[in-house]
Design a protein around this motif. Structure first.
Motif, PDB file in Angstrom:
ATOM      1  N   ARG A   1      -0.748  -7.354  -6.305  1.00 12.72           N
ATOM      2  CA  ARG A   1      -1.167  -9.078  -6.261  1.00 12.72           C
ATOM      3  C   ARG A   1      -2.076  -9.222  -4.876  1.00 12.72           C
ATOM      4  N   GLU A   2      -1.800  -8.410  -3.843  1.00 13.70           N
ATOM      5  CA  GLU A   2      -2.654  -8.562  -2.540  1.00 13.70           C
ATOM      6  C   GLU A   2      -3.644  -7.564  -2.501  1.00 13.70           C
TER       7      GLU A   2
ATOM      8  N   SER B   1       3.483  -6.479  -5.230  1.00 13.58           N
ATOM      9  CA  SER B   1       2.918  -7.170  -3.850  1.00 13.58           C
ATOM     10  C   SER B   1       1.633  -6.184  -3.734  1.00 13.58           C
TER      11      SER B   1
END
Length: 72
Positions: free
Chosen positions: A18-19, A15
């Motif tokens: 990716r972010e 997470s």
């Protein structure tokens, strides 16, 4: 052959990668801030200012984020 299943560590690391959520890694009492660009079973790669650093997970005491990424 080793099968790979997702665990909480992989979900969190994926997470933030990716972010592009900034993280702080604590390694041997020293803090390193940056964005996670990759990881595998044994290592993490952190972009920090104008450098990339490879960390061995066994040396990382904590991974901190300032955003809530997992909800219960």
């Amino acid at each position: 052959m080793k099968t790979h299943s997702l665990n909480l560590q992989d979900i969190m690391l994926n997470s933030v990668r990716r972010e592009k959520i900034p993280v702080t890694l604590t390694v041997q009492g020293e803090c390193f801030e940056g964005t996670l660009v990759g990881f595998d079973d044994e290592t993490l790669i952190l972009n920090r200012e104008d450098e990339q650093i490879l960390f061995y997970k066994c040396n990382v005491a904590s991974v901190r984020v300032r955003e809530i990424i997992m909800r219960t």
